[in-house]
Design an enzyme around this catalytic site. Structure first.
Site, mmCIF file in Angstrom:
data_model
loop_
_atom_site.group_PDB
_atom_site.id
_atom_site.type_symbol
_atom_site.label_atom_id
_atom_site.label_comp_id
_atom_site.label_asym_id
_atom_site.label_seq_id
_atom_site.Cartn_x
_atom_site.Cartn_y
_atom_site.Cartn_z
ATOM 1 N N ARG A 49 19.168 6.417 -25.938
ATOM 2 C CA ARG A 49 19.065 5.763 -27.266
ATOM 3 C C ARG A 49 20.431 5.297 -27.770
ATOM 4 O O ARG A 49 20.520 4.321 -28.521
ATOM 5 C CB ARG A 49 18.403 6.722 -28.266
ATOM 6 C CG ARG A 49 17.992 6.052 -29.590
ATOM 7 C CD ARG A 49 17.072 6.942 -30.409
ATOM 8 N NE ARG A 49 16.571 6.328 -31.634
ATOM 9 C CZ ARG A 49 17.039 6.596 -32.857
ATOM 10 N NH1 ARG A 49 17.990 7.487 -33.021
ATOM 11 N NH2 ARG A 49 16.530 5.990 -33.914
ATOM 12 N N ILE A 94 16.368 0.445 -35.884
ATOM 13 C CA ILE A 94 15.707 1.049 -34.722
ATOM 14 C C ILE A 94 14.881 2.175 -35.348
ATOM 15 O O ILE A 94 15.401 2.942 -36.169
ATOM 16 C CB ILE A 94 16.745 1.555 -33.692
ATOM 17 C CG1 ILE A 94 16.097 2.323 -32.540
ATOM 18 C CG2 ILE A 94 17.817 2.411 -34.303
ATOM 19 C CD1 ILE A 94 17.087 2.650 -31.385
ATOM 20 N N SER A 95 13.590 2.256 -35.002
ATOM 21 C CA SER A 95 12.715 3.243 -35.642
ATOM 22 C C SER A 95 13.157 4.669 -35.307
ATOM 23 O O SER A 95 13.810 4.904 -34.284
ATOM 24 C CB SER A 95 11.268 3.048 -35.176
ATOM 25 O OG SER A 95 10.845 1.737 -35.434
ATOM 26 N N ALA A 96 12.761 5.620 -36.158
ATOM 27 C CA ALA A 96 13.054 7.036 -35.893
ATOM 28 C C ALA A 96 12.315 7.466 -34.627
ATOM 29 O O ALA A 96 11.179 7.036 -34.396
ATOM 30 C CB ALA A 96 12.606 7.884 -37.076
#
Ligand code: SAM
Length: 212
Positions: A30, A56-58
């Site tokens: 990530r 960027i999503s969790a």
């Protein structure tokens, strides 16, 4: 938190339910998908800014949506909202060489950066990145086993439902009484559509048109 602690937490909290999702999220770095100065936070369970007002999503949301859609080996998946490309890379790990991931982003700059990253990390031939208005889907590559939408729509786009295979599943956040709710749209083998409400969420809006 490190990568292993994050994945353990997501398993403990019930966001990750299958081994293949845990393995995929352990494999994808990530930190490669966030701006350099935010790398120390790459394994915190929260969204991070990626530029152009987008995020960027969790990690828990990435896991939850993939589990809710039931993405599996061999699936042909459409993602709307490429953003950093992270979710597309996790999807690529899960679908494997027999599957394919198509992802659309409306901001060209983000799409180009994501494409470059995905190629550098070896996902280039499993993920195809497009610039365009994802609410219209990619009819030329339809039908899809799964569709994952990572920006909130005003309502369920019918073009996307049409691009699901019979037996296909779409997971999509939509506006709901001033907030947003995550929906699971299931297209039965007979073509009948069932909509399930999963949980309240907070995504950036699904916008029409494209930007450089
Ligand atoms: N999935 C991404 C990731 O892994 O980094 C996070 C996506 S971010 C929460 C939502 C993205 O959807 C933004 O990059 C935004 O520009 C994009 N977006 C919004 N409306 C769109 C549309 N109509 N078509 C394609 N992308 C759209």
């Amino acid at each position: 938190m490190d990568k292993y602690q994050l994945i353990e937490k997501l398993i403990r909290e019930g966001y990750i339910r299958r081994k293949e999702v845990a393995e995929a999220m352990l494999k994808v770095p990530r930190e490669e998908f966030v701006p350099e100065e935010l790398r120390p936070y790459a394994y915190e369970d929260r969204p991070l800014p990626i530029g152009r007002g987008q995020t960027i999503s969790a990690p828990h949301m990435v896991a939850y949506m993939i589990e809710a859609a039931g993405v599996k080996r061999g699936d042909k998946v459409l993602e709307i909202g490429t953003g950093s490309g992270y979710n597309a890379a996790v999807l690529a790990e899960i679908v494997g060489p027999e599957g394919k991931v198509y992802t659309i982003e409306r901001i060209r700059e983000l799409a180009e950066k994501a494409k470059e990253r995905l190629e550098k990390l070896g996902y280039g031939n499993r993920v195809k990145v497009f610039v365009g208005d994802g609410s219209k889907g990619l009819p030329q590559f339809a039908p899809f086993d799964k569709i994952i939408v990572t920006a909130a729509a005003k309502e369920i786009p019918m073009e996307l439902v049409e691009q699901l295979k019979p037996g296909g599943v779409m997971v999509i956040p939509v506006e709901d009484w001033g907030g947003q709710v995550l929906l699971r749209v299931i297209k039965g083998k007979d073509g009948k559509v069932i909509v399930e409400r999963l949980l309240p969420v907070m995504f950036v809006p699904l916008l029409s048109g494209t930007e450089e």
